[in-house]
Design an enzyme around this catalytic site. Sequence first.
Site, PDB file in Angstrom:
ATOM      1  N   ASN A  10       0.877  -1.178   0.000  1.00  0.00           N
ATOM      2  CA  ASN A  10       0.000   0.000   0.000  1.00  0.00           C
ATOM      3  C   ASN A  10       0.909   1.221   0.000  1.00  0.00           C
ATOM      4  OD1 ASN A  10      -1.749   2.070   0.483  1.00  0.00           O
ATOM      5  ND2 ASN A  10      -2.418   1.360   2.503  1.00  0.00           N
ATOM      6  N   TRP A  11       1.005   1.852  -1.168  1.00  0.00           N
ATOM      7  CA  TRP A  11       1.935   2.983  -1.289  1.00  0.00           C
ATOM      8  C   TRP A  11       1.389   4.251  -0.652  1.00  0.00           C
ATOM      9  CZ3 TRP A  11       4.662   2.951  -6.800  1.00  0.00           C
ATOM     10  CH2 TRP A  11       5.502   1.834  -6.867  1.00  0.00           C
ATOM     11  N   LYS A  12       0.126   4.227  -0.244  1.00  0.00           N
ATOM     12  CA  LYS A  12      -0.498   5.415   0.368  1.00  0.00           C
ATOM     13  C   LYS A  12      -0.265   6.635  -0.542  1.00  0.00           C
ATOM     14  CE  LYS A  12      -0.170   3.165   4.794  1.00  0.00           C
ATOM     15  NZ  LYS A  12      -0.101   3.252   6.234  1.00  0.00           N
ATOM     16  N   HIS A  93      -9.544   1.192   5.083  1.00  0.00           N
ATOM     17  CA  HIS A  93      -8.282   1.414   5.796  1.00  0.00           C
ATOM     18  C   HIS A  93      -8.531   2.418   6.923  1.00  0.00           C
ATOM     19  CE1 HIS A  93      -4.143   2.479   6.671  1.00  0.00           C
ATOM     20  NE2 HIS A  93      -3.765   1.423   5.966  1.00  0.00           N
ATOM     21  N   GLU A  95      -6.861   4.830   7.873  1.00  0.00           N
ATOM     22  CA  GLU A  95      -6.567   6.219   7.479  1.00  0.00           C
ATOM     23  C   GLU A  95      -7.744   6.832   6.713  1.00  0.00           C
ATOM     24  OE1 GLU A  95      -2.755   5.443   5.646  1.00  0.00           O
ATOM     25  OE2 GLU A  95      -1.942   4.973   7.619  1.00  0.00           O
ATOM     26  N   GLU A 165      -5.235  -4.817  10.588  1.00  0.00           N
ATOM     27  CA  GLU A 165      -4.204  -3.800  10.795  1.00  0.00           C
ATOM     28  C   GLU A 165      -4.512  -3.031  12.076  1.00  0.00           C
ATOM     29  OE1 GLU A 165      -2.210  -2.613   6.792  1.00  0.00           O
ATOM     30  OE2 GLU A 165      -3.922  -1.314   7.134  1.00  0.00           O
ATOM     31  N   GLY A 171       2.764   2.285  10.885  1.00  0.00           N
ATOM     32  CA  GLY A 171       3.763   3.348  10.757  1.00  0.00           C
ATOM     33  C   GLY A 171       4.491   3.673  12.050  1.00  0.00           C
ATOM     34  N   SER A 211       3.556  -2.093  10.361  1.00  0.00           N
ATOM     35  CA  SER A 211       5.003  -2.154  10.571  1.00  0.00           C
ATOM     36  C   SER A 211       5.618  -3.508  10.206  1.00  0.00           C
ATOM     37  CB  SER A 211       5.360  -1.772  12.018  1.00  0.00           C
ATOM     38  OG  SER A 211       4.973  -0.438  12.285  1.00  0.00           O
ATOM     39  N   GLY A 232       2.994  -1.096   4.259  1.00  0.00           N
ATOM     40  CA  GLY A 232       3.037   0.326   3.920  1.00  0.00           C
ATOM     41  C   GLY A 232       4.459   0.754   3.588  1.00  0.00           C
ATOM     42  N   GLY A 233       5.130   1.380   4.558  1.00  0.00           N
ATOM     43  CA  GLY A 233       6.450   1.977   4.330  1.00  0.00           C
ATOM     44  C   GLY A 233       7.449   1.057   3.640  1.00  0.00           C
TER      45      GLY A 233
END
Length: 254
Positions: A10-12, A93, A95, A165, A171, A211, A232-233
Amino acid sequence: MAQRPYIVGNWKMHGTRAMLSEARAIDRAAQRLMKVEVAIAPPYTLIHPAHREADQISVGAQDCHHADGGAHTGDISAAMIADAGAKFVILGHSERRQGHSETDATVKAKAEAALEAGLRVIMCCGESADTRKSGNAAAFVENQLRGSLPETIDSASERLTVAYEPIWAIGTGDTATPRDIGDMHAAIRALLVELYGEEEGREIRIIYGGSVKPDNAGEIFAVAEVGGALVGGASLTADSFMSIALAAAETVDA
Ligand code: 13P
């Protein structure tokens, strides 16, 4: 891991066209790792170009609107992302739920629209730190999924993935313990069997996010009922993302 692991990036809100080289590198590496299903969800602007670069991985979106079209300035429908080459969409999600006030009902309407447009759905769920501290994490996640998942899905095991999640793990560098992940995934499995029946409910993949990094992926994938990861990251470079995919491949029987 019984099923083919599903590793989704997930590149957000990261990535301009310069990131397409990373998508290409991920695709090339995935061609050598057929035991794992690899996918990326870049921002909308990169769905079509990333899809054109991809021979092996599938490309998806991070959200869609529930309506087919109309006066919804700034929104994008499920049919539009499918037209751009998306094969799946991440929905619900945290977010989006927090930053865009999405309710369970909104998320459910989006899931219905996405399935109708022929997309696969990755349905996210997860509790806050306060909910976990209060001991109500499993009940919270169960309620969230009951409100967000469509009642019926044809071929649910093919078309639906659930991503657990925990919000406090996203993150932050904190991951849930293997035991907590195992307990939550088992609770989600029981719910999926209740909702979609024994045959489909047992096969729907439940993936973990929060994470996930190359150095903790092996431990997470060793947990029963973990069918992959939503990353994610660490999905922003081919190197770290494909190290996670490799850790998943190592859990598959030769
Ligand atoms: P991080 O891997 O950066 O914690 O993000 C997880 C996530 O939200 C994926 O959807």
